[in-house]
Write a protein that holds these residues in place. Sequence first.
Motif, PDB file in Angstrom:
ATOM      1  N   ILE A  65      -2.674   4.796   1.389  1.00  0.00           N
ATOM      2  CA  ILE A  65      -2.280   2.854   0.315  1.00  0.00           C
ATOM      3  C   ILE A  65      -3.237   2.431   0.348  1.00  0.00           C
ATOM      4  CG2 ILE A  65      -1.000   1.139   0.755  1.00  0.00           C
ATOM      5  CD1 ILE A  65       1.034   2.722   1.853  1.00  0.00           C
ATOM      6  N   SER A  66      -4.242   1.936   1.425  1.00  0.00           N
ATOM      7  CA  SER A  66      -5.057   1.024   1.602  1.00  0.00           C
ATOM      8  C   SER A  66      -6.012   1.558   1.090  1.00  0.00           C
ATOM      9  CB  SER A  66      -5.719   0.497   3.187  1.00  0.00           C
ATOM     10  OG  SER A  66      -6.284  -0.367   2.751  1.00  0.00           O
ATOM     11  N   ASN A  71      -5.158   0.180  -4.710  1.00  0.00           N
ATOM     12  CA  ASN A  71      -4.523   0.873  -3.770  1.00  0.00           C
ATOM     13  C   ASN A  71      -3.371   2.566  -4.254  1.00  0.00           C
ATOM     14  OD1 ASN A  71      -1.936   0.490  -4.002  1.00  0.00           O
ATOM     15  ND2 ASN A  71      -2.450  -1.740  -3.595  1.00  0.00           N
ATOM     16  N   LEU A  73      -0.207   2.789  -3.620  1.00  0.00           N
ATOM     17  CA  LEU A  73       1.006   2.179  -4.382  1.00  0.00           C
ATOM     18  C   LEU A  73       0.747   1.968  -6.088  1.00  0.00           C
ATOM     19  CD1 LEU A  73       2.440  -0.074  -1.627  1.00  0.00           C
ATOM     20  CD2 LEU A  73       3.785   2.241  -2.464  1.00  0.00           C
ATOM     21  N   SER A  92      -0.587   5.572   5.462  1.00  0.00           N
ATOM     22  CA  SER A  92      -1.269   3.992   5.674  1.00  0.00           C
ATOM     23  C   SER A  92      -1.313   3.868   7.395  1.00  0.00           C
ATOM     24  CB  SER A  92       0.800   3.295   5.483  1.00  0.00           C
ATOM     25  OG  SER A  92       0.024   2.006   5.994  1.00  0.00           O
ATOM     26  N   ASN A  99       5.467  -2.278   3.034  1.00  0.00           N
ATOM     27  CA  ASN A  99       4.967  -1.127   1.984  1.00  0.00           C
ATOM     28  C   ASN A  99       5.997  -0.144   2.077  1.00  0.00           C
ATOM     29  OD1 ASN A  99       2.444  -1.819   0.534  1.00  0.00           O
ATOM     30  ND2 ASN A  99       1.304  -1.421   3.168  1.00  0.00           N
ATOM     31  N   LYS A 102       7.718  -0.433  -1.224  1.00  0.00           N
ATOM     32  CA  LYS A 102       7.961  -0.689  -2.083  1.00  0.00           C
ATOM     33  C   LYS A 102       7.299   1.056  -2.446  1.00  0.00           C
ATOM     34  CE  LYS A 102       4.407  -4.960  -2.153  1.00  0.00           C
ATOM     35  NZ  LYS A 102       3.253  -5.255  -2.014  1.00  0.00           N
TER      36      LYS A 102
END
Length: 143
Positions: A65-66, A71, A73, A92, A99, A102
């Motif tokens: 994700i990061s 990113n 997402l 993640s 998150n 989402k």
Amino acid sequence: MIKELKALSQQMHVLYVEDDKTIQKQMEVLLNKFFATVTVANDGTMGLRQYQQNINAYDIVLSDISMPMMNGLDMARAIKEINPEQMILLISAHNDSVNLQKASALGITSDYFIIKPIDKDRLLKALYQAVQKVQRAKKVQWP
């Protein structure tokens, strides 16, 4: 489960998106044990570009994700706009509900939301479930 995962996934193709080179190499080695091909991208922008250039080529998208640039997402959202049925697993470093919510809004359930540090058994279980789901979807589409 590992033997079944290998049997089911040997003809499948994965897009793996991760910016950390050390994790990227380790995961690539692991994924190559199961899948026919593993395409690696260094961030969400590169992952999305790779996906767009090869639409319908990937059975599974696995992404951190990061990441810089875009990113995971945002990349997953863009991929779902192209193909709402795309199987996506997210990784993640944070076990945060924001998150996860989402991801859930994109149809990515907690079964496909992996927390770092990655537990290999948890990852393999998620991949096994994802592969089974992809196989079932293919059978429905191609009787």
